[in-house]
Write an enzyme that holds these catalytic residues in place. Sequence first.
Site, short mmCIF file in Angstrom:
data_model
loop_
_atom_site.label_atom_id
_atom_site.label_comp_id
_atom_site.label_asym_id
_atom_site.label_seq_id
_atom_site.Cartn_x
_atom_site.Cartn_y
_atom_site.Cartn_z
N GLU A 80 -75.37 31.13 51.67
CA GLU A 80 -75.57 29.94 50.85
C GLU A 80 -74.60 29.88 49.67
O GLU A 80 -74.12 28.82 49.29
CB GLU A 80 -77.01 29.93 50.30
CG GLU A 80 -78.09 29.68 51.32
CD GLU A 80 -78.36 28.21 51.58
OE1 GLU A 80 -77.64 27.36 51.01
OE2 GLU A 80 -79.29 27.91 52.34
N HIS A 129 -73.99 26.76 52.12
CA HIS A 129 -74.86 25.65 51.76
C HIS A 129 -74.31 24.34 52.32
O HIS A 129 -73.13 24.04 52.19
CB HIS A 129 -74.96 25.57 50.24
CG HIS A 129 -76.07 24.70 49.75
ND1 HIS A 129 -77.39 25.10 49.80
CD2 HIS A 129 -76.08 23.46 49.22
CE1 HIS A 129 -78.15 24.14 49.29
NE2 HIS A 129 -77.38 23.14 48.93
N SER A 166 -81.82 21.06 50.22
CA SER A 166 -81.45 21.32 48.83
C SER A 166 -82.43 20.58 47.92
O SER A 166 -83.64 20.75 48.05
CB SER A 166 -80.00 20.93 48.59
OG SER A 166 -79.54 21.46 47.38
#
Length: 521
Positions: A332, A434, A207
């Site tokens: 995600e 995610h 990220s």
Amino acid sequence: MLRRTFAVVLCALLVVVTAGRALALPDAVVHLDTGAVRGVAAHDHRAFLGIPYARPPVGALRWRAPEPAEPWTGVRDATAFGGKCAQPATSFDGLIDNEDCLNLNVFTPARRADANLPVIVWLHGGSYAFGDGNVDAGAMAAAAGAVVVTLNFRQGAFGVLALEALRAENPALNHGVQDQQAALRWVQRNIGVLGGDRTRVTLMGQSSGGGATCSNIASPAAAGLFHRAVLMSSSVCGTEQRYGVTLDTARQTGEAYASKLGCPAGPGQLDCLRGKSARELVEAAPFTEDAQIPFLFPPILDGVVIPAPPVAMIKSGAVPRRPVLAGLMDDEGYLFAALGLKVQTGVVPTEEDYRRLITAFAGPGGAVILALYPSLRYGSPLKAMSALMGDMMFGCGTRHGLQQLSPLAPTYAYLFEDPQAPPVVPGLARGSTHAAELIYLFGPRSPLLDPGQQELAGRFLRHLGTFAATGDPADWPRYDRLGQRILRFRPGTAGGTHGFGHLYVKHRCHIWDLLGSFIGT
């Protein structure tokens, strides 16, 4: 705003799924350039925790380049994690107002005859605002056959603040990136006595940690400090024209932030700001949905630390061409959609909830988004929102980045597709959303993973270790603009590959290209 608001939540998840202490068995002592440290030894790894790599950036050192750590006498205890860097409160941790936080942790496989192992330096995520490197990476080191270094670095306004007064003092901003480079220099000086090879250093982040890795790819000051890069769920460094924020934009944010603290531009501004407590600085930059001024601090194209976007810097020859391994999760967007629609509180999202959230996010443009991502097409408001967030925030950005980087350096791409990955937040569904991969990295033998998932974790970590050692993950096709081959990671099977056009079609990139809305985290 929704994209950035919920990006704040995501990387505190790393703390939840991986936090822990190395098992204290027989101690281990090594001699560093600043003094000796005593770590701990487990059956398959050693750990040296909380080692300072720079002086505390407090007082007059706030918003200055990191200075070398002070040496010590005797043997320093390195059996407990050091302090985390200042950050706002989250669902997983309270507000942290500590600035004495420039420390790192080293995890090495159990001592073996073939020392001189590859090195992986991990940069945590957290929307450039929060998160920490206090994570037990011992199992990762053992499975990958590499020395793993995790670190804490300045973030939020402490790590990325642009003011005219700061520029006059020193035009090099991006102090969090400077911290990361100080840690990489520490690795160059010390990793040999810990069994690592300083000529084979891989910088790896997830990220915004992947975004920070891109910042270092773009930074001439990082040349020679690392040799390969792993970018997880981070849109693969943007495009030749677009990465981070411009200096003008960052200065506008910085001056507004300083004014809120009662320190407007002019003589005495820096003294005023350096006189504020860390708590005051954190509380002045709220990261909540109802924040009237959402102060966000992404990387700045300051012309010094980050002169230009990574792709442009590589093309210019100003920075090395390093092998890149990059990828994303299959779903995600689910995490962001579920948090935005408050699924974790047991709410079943309705069409009204979805429309209200999209309108708040996009304003007048909400009607266009609702037409492009109708609930009927995807089966539910939650699934429509998940697709929207995944396409906009990650899918198309990753595809653009792969297309831009692959002609410049050896590039390898993956897609993580475990529909039964453990939920990253209690109350959410299982799946490849995610941050769901973090437990596979740091807890490959976790009881939360079934045998097939543990095998998947081991397989991914073996590829990672090979990439760290050689720059080639082995048995993994290179990504190129034409073939666009992406290795699939699924439990119980090698997974095969996706080919030409998969990301472009799956994430409806024709729409985002048309809208000019290619957006990364």
